[in-house]
Structures are given as C-alpha cells and as structure tokens.
Design a protein around this motif. Structure first.
Motif, PDB file in Angstrom:
ATOM      1  N   MET B 162       0.798  -1.232   0.000  1.00 34.13           N
ATOM      2  CA  MET B 162       0.000   0.000   0.000  1.00 34.13           C
ATOM      3  C   MET B 162       0.827   1.278   0.000  1.00 34.13           C
ATOM      4  N   ALA B 163       2.046   1.241   0.522  1.00 35.02           N
ATOM      5  CA  ALA B 163       2.852   2.468   0.562  1.00 35.02           C
ATOM      6  C   ALA B 163       4.326   2.103   0.673  1.00 35.02           C
ATOM      7  N   LEU B 164       5.139   2.750  -0.139  1.00 35.99           N
ATOM      8  CA  LEU B 164       6.592   2.612  -0.053  1.00 35.99           C
ATOM      9  C   LEU B 164       7.133   3.919   0.520  1.00 35.99           C
ATOM     10  N   ILE B 165       7.891   3.806   1.610  1.00 31.81           N
ATOM     11  CA  ILE B 165       8.306   4.998   2.357  1.00 31.81           C
ATOM     12  C   ILE B 165       9.822   5.047   2.513  1.00 31.81           C
ATOM     13  N   PRO B 166      10.520   5.906   1.745  1.00 27.31           N
ATOM     14  CA  PRO B 166      11.949   6.119   2.010  1.00 27.31           C
ATOM     15  C   PRO B 166      12.098   6.842   3.348  1.00 27.31           C
ATOM     16  N   MET B 167      13.193   6.545   4.035  1.00 32.18           N
ATOM     17  CA  MET B 167      13.396   7.173   5.354  1.00 32.18           C
ATOM     18  C   MET B 167      14.878   7.450   5.572  1.00 32.18           C
ATOM     19  N   GLY B 168      15.192   8.686   5.939  1.00 27.86           N
ATOM     20  CA  GLY B 168      16.573   9.069   6.201  1.00 27.86           C
ATOM     21  C   GLY B 168      16.638  10.537   6.570  1.00 27.86           C
ATOM     22  N   TYR B 169      17.826  10.997   6.932  1.00 23.99           N
ATOM     23  CA  TYR B 169      17.979  12.427   7.213  1.00 23.99           C
ATOM     24  C   TYR B 169      17.807  13.213   5.922  1.00 23.99           C
ATOM     25  N   PRO B 170      17.029  14.300   5.967  1.00 23.21           N
ATOM     26  CA  PRO B 170      16.860  15.102   4.755  1.00 23.21           C
ATOM     27  C   PRO B 170      18.160  15.810   4.378  1.00 23.21           C
ATOM     28  N   GLN B 171      18.433  15.906   3.072  1.00 16.52           N
ATOM     29  CA  GLN B 171      19.613  16.650   2.608  1.00 16.52           C
ATOM     30  C   GLN B 171      19.542  18.079   3.114  1.00 16.52           C
ATOM     31  N   ASP B 172      18.379  18.669   2.971  1.00 19.07           N
ATOM     32  CA  ASP B 172      18.186  20.043   3.422  1.00 19.07           C
ATOM     33  C   ASP B 172      17.249  20.020   4.626  1.00 19.07           C
ATOM     34  N   PRO B 173      17.809  20.238   5.835  1.00 23.40           N
ATOM     35  CA  PRO B 173      16.966  20.113   7.034  1.00 23.40           C
ATOM     36  C   PRO B 173      15.806  21.107   7.040  1.00 23.40           C
ATOM     37  N   ASP B 174      15.932  22.198   6.267  1.00 22.85           N
ATOM     38  CA  ASP B 174      14.821  23.149   6.184  1.00 22.85           C
ATOM     39  C   ASP B 174      13.569  22.481   5.630  1.00 22.85           C
ATOM     40  N   HIS B 175      13.783  21.413   4.899  1.00 25.24           N
ATOM     41  CA  HIS B 175      12.640  20.725   4.312  1.00 25.24           C
ATOM     42  C   HIS B 175      11.752  20.086   5.365  1.00 25.24           C
ATOM     43  N   LEU B 176      12.227  20.026   6.606  1.00 26.88           N
ATOM     44  CA  LEU B 176      11.338  19.559   7.671  1.00 26.88           C
ATOM     45  C   LEU B 176      10.500  20.712   8.221  1.00 26.88           C
ATOM     46  N   GLY B 177      10.482  21.824   7.528  1.00 23.71           N
ATOM     47  CA  GLY B 177       9.804  23.018   8.031  1.00 23.71           C
ATOM     48  C   GLY B 177       8.330  23.122   7.706  1.00 23.71           C
ATOM     49  N   GLY B 178       7.734  22.085   7.141  1.00 24.17           N
ATOM     50  CA  GLY B 178       6.311  22.154   6.825  1.00 24.17           C
ATOM     51  C   GLY B 178       6.075  22.762   5.466  1.00 24.17           C
ATOM     52  N   SER B 179       4.886  22.653   4.971  1.00 18.90           N
ATOM     53  CA  SER B 179       4.586  23.143   3.631  1.00 18.90           C
ATOM     54  C   SER B 179       3.236  23.835   3.633  1.00 18.90           C
ATOM     55  N   ARG B 180       2.879  24.440   2.538  1.00 22.31           N
ATOM     56  CA  ARG B 180       1.652  25.249   2.467  1.00 22.31           C
ATOM     57  C   ARG B 180       0.412  24.372   2.385  1.00 22.31           C
ATOM     58  N   ARG B 181      -0.599  24.786   3.078  1.00 21.31           N
ATOM     59  CA  ARG B 181      -1.837  24.020   3.128  1.00 21.31           C
ATOM     60  C   ARG B 181      -3.040  24.925   2.942  1.00 21.31           C
ATOM     61  N   LYS B 182      -4.103  24.356   2.381  1.00 25.26           N
ATOM     62  CA  LYS B 182      -5.362  25.080   2.294  1.00 25.26           C
ATOM     63  C   LYS B 182      -5.827  25.448   3.704  1.00 25.26           C
ATOM     64  N   PRO B 183      -6.344  26.649   3.884  1.00 26.44           N
ATOM     65  CA  PRO B 183      -6.814  27.040   5.225  1.00 26.44           C
ATOM     66  C   PRO B 183      -8.046  26.239   5.644  1.00 26.44           C
ATOM     67  N   VAL B 184      -8.177  26.058   6.959  1.00 23.36           N
ATOM     68  CA  VAL B 184      -9.267  25.267   7.536  1.00 23.36           C
ATOM     69  C   VAL B 184     -10.629  25.753   7.024  1.00 23.36           C
ATOM     70  N   ALA B 185     -10.822  27.061   6.957  1.00 20.23           N
ATOM     71  CA  ALA B 185     -12.141  27.609   6.588  1.00 20.23           C
ATOM     72  C   ALA B 185     -12.547  27.186   5.174  1.00 20.23           C
ATOM     73  N   GLU B 186     -11.548  26.857   4.332  1.00 22.88           N
ATOM     74  CA  GLU B 186     -11.840  26.511   2.940  1.00 22.88           C
ATOM     75  C   GLU B 186     -12.298  25.066   2.776  1.00 22.88           C
ATOM     76  N   ILE B 187     -11.974  24.242   3.771  1.00 23.50           N
ATOM     77  CA  ILE B 187     -12.204  22.798   3.599  1.00 23.50           C
ATOM     78  C   ILE B 187     -13.144  22.237   4.662  1.00 23.50           C
ATOM     79  N   THR B 188     -13.776  23.143   5.422  1.00 18.54           N
ATOM     80  CA  THR B 188     -14.648  22.698   6.517  1.00 18.54           C
ATOM     81  C   THR B 188     -16.083  23.165   6.283  1.00 18.54           C
ATOM     82  N   TYR B 189     -17.016  22.228   6.418  1.00 19.05           N
ATOM     83  CA  TYR B 189     -18.437  22.571   6.345  1.00 19.05           C
ATOM     84  C   TYR B 189     -19.081  22.212   7.670  1.00 19.05           C
ATOM     85  N   TYR B 190     -20.200  22.855   7.972  1.00 12.85           N
ATOM     86  CA  TYR B 190     -20.891  22.583   9.230  1.00 12.85           C
ATOM     87  C   TYR B 190     -22.270  21.980   8.966  1.00 12.85           C
TER      88      TYR B 190
END
Lengths: 198, 198
Positions: B162-190
């Motif tokens: 179901m999933a192949l996952i490489p694992m190791g120290y990132p070449q660029d540690p900044d890459h562990l800094g998170g990435s851009r995501r759609k805001p909660v208000a855009e993807i949430t309905y009540y």
C-alpha cells in the motif's frame, strides 16, 4: 505541550462519550492538524463536515446502526444491561461527529490507493484530538447506508465519504490509556517477506 | 520530548536524503508507533518490510521510475542540471525504505475502506520519523509495476502493498519546516456540505 510519543501511545477507539461541549476552537485545531498530512501530489483533496446539529447526529447514529445490520445480515446482539449505550445508539449526544470526504479525481492506478490521500489526514485529526484529551474512533460501517448518508449530508457525486469520526471527552478517561498491539518483531520483515531477522 | 503539534506541523514529503545511517533502534521505534494506529475491528492487518540491502533498494528505485513512466505513458522530463538526483534515482543510497502491506481479508464493504486499516499506521510511522528529525515520503507510484515489486519483496497473494516509504535524514533540514496548506475555513463545512458558517 503534549509529548508526541505519549499522544501516539494514548490513542484508542472510544465507545462511550460525555455530552460535554468541546473546548473553544478544538474542532478547527484538529482539522488544521489534518491539513498537515500528506496527499498525492499535495492535492489536499479533502473536506470535513462537522456535524453538531442534534437531528443530523441522531440520524447519523440511526444509519450507523442500520449499516451494522446490513453488514451482518442480522440485528446486532443485545447489549448487556450493565453497559452504557454505545456511541452509535447515543450519537445525538456526542458533541461533534466529523465526516471526512475525499475528492474522486481520476487516478491512473488502483482505487485502494485513494485512501493514501485522506486517511493520513484522518489520523492526524484523531491524534490531535487525543493530544487535547479528546476521544475519537475511525468508523466506516455506515458505508452500508452510503446513499442515505450522502443525502443527509448533501455530499455531491464528485466526492467520497471515507470516515465518520465521533469526537468528545471519553466517559472513562482510562480509555485514553492505549490498547494492546502485536509486537514489532511479529509484523516486521527485513529486505524480504518472511525474513524476521533484523 | 518533541511537542505533538510541532511534529505534525513539521512533516513534509522529502525528495533528497543523506546516506547517513539511522540512529540505533529508529526503525523499530517508528514501526512501534505504527502499531498504535487504529485498524478495522483492531485486526492490525499490517506487515512492514524494511529494505536495507543495497541491491533491493536499487531495484526498488528502478521500479519506482518505471512506475512513473508507465503512469505518464512517457519518460519524465529531464531533471535540471543544478538539482540533486531525486530519491527515486538514488534509492540505493537512502538508508532505509519501508514497504507497508495490508492483509486482503474478506471485507463486506468497499475496497477503498481497506486503506482505513493501513494508512493511519503509515502516518504514525512517518510522524514518528519526523519526531526524530528523519524525513520520509508516502509513495504509491510504483504500483504501476506491482507484480515486479511483489516478486522482488516476496509479498504473497493474501497481502497487498500500500505504501513505499523512504526514510533518512533530509539533505536540506529546512525541508522539515512544513509546507503550504489550504486554510481550515476553505475545507470545513458545518452540518451539511457547502455550509461554511461555523
């Protein structure tokens, strides 16, 4: 500041919830955690429907129980008299019930892999709830009433409902204490299936 | 003691890995975290194949790239000269590559819901890696070479990769800094699809 590994170890599927309201902002916080999960090509193909309306939750509970009945082909066994009602029988009283939906975009591969773009987000949502002392449970049995649930929540054809997650304080806080798991050595192979030698 | 929400926010799909070995016990620790995830009826229908052998990883990388080619119907565009090789081209040098497998037990419902019993565990594994400063990535593109990968790893018919996952120290540690995501208000309905009012 909850420790990551403590949170992971504390997660457990909660069967009985208190009706107490969630802390201010808790719903948005768990959904924000969900959005940090990976998805195929970072498509973020998710929507979360947060059910708080009493009648909507009551009907979800009804469809959950009917889904169980259809899945088994018979009514579930009667509950022992000394056991509190299962959350499905009391879903109207669970403070929040979240439905996680994934987009049905055309994928070139197997349908099973679509789950790779929603279940990691669902897991983040449940872990974030646990980090705040809230219980959850990942449920899919309502799928046996898929059309009725889709109509109730108004989910359009281009989207698929993948997990219904009740959320609230557990009746018995001990239930956040983790549960028994197969040991790592039993489920891990090295380089090739069946090779258990590290 | 890594804070739970910091770990969740730091996760990012890593494209370039250092060849440095993982810390002692790291593999067992991330798999132990995986086992804490929920699964249908707590069946725990998972196995993890930990590839460390150079030739096995080299061949996995080859099949990954071939899977991309089959998926697109053409070769991928050439990589810019100033970019380091993508992990798929250098998979033999990624210290560990994990294949997550789920049992093909007979389920009464839709196949898509089988992922509910493996992807939460995969997400726990990747989060636990992030908690230790390790990078990962959830990949499924190799599925276009499913039979070749199954033969290489010896996965039997009763189980599905179901999933192949490489694992190791990132070449660029900044890459562990998170990435851009759609805001909660855009993807949430009540309460119902489309109702964005909290």
């Amino acid at each position: 500041m909850p420790d990551f590994f403590d949170v992971v170890r504390s997660q457990r599927g909660i069967a009985h919830y208190k009706p107490d309201p969630l802390p201010e902002g808790a719903v948005e916080r768990v959904i924000e955690a969900a959005t940090r999960a990976p998805s195929g090509s970072n498509r973020q193909p998710w929507r979360f429907i947060v059910a708080r309306d009493h009648e909507t939750k009551r009907r979800l509970g009804e469809l959950y129980v009917e889904g169980q009945r259809r899945s088994r082909g018979s009514a579930p066994p009667p509950r022992p008299a000394d056991e509190p009602p299962h959350f499905s029988e009391a879903m109207a009283d669970v403070p929040v019930v979240v439905m996680a939906c994934v987009e049905r975009w055309p994928i070139t591969g197997g349908e099973a892999y679509r789950g790779a773009s929603i279940y990691p987000a669902v897991q983040n949502l449940m872990l974030a709830a646990a980090a705040m002392g809230l219980g959850t449970r990942l449920t899919t049995i309502w799928q046996h009433c898929y059309d009725e649930v889709a109509e109730l929540l108004g989910v359009p054809d281009g989207w698929e409902m993948m997990a219904l997650i009740p959320m609230g304080y557990p009746q018995d806080p001990d239930h956040l204490g983790g549960s028994r798991r197969k040991p790592v050595a039993e489920i891990t192979y090295y380089d090739r299936w069946g090779n258990a030698e590290a």
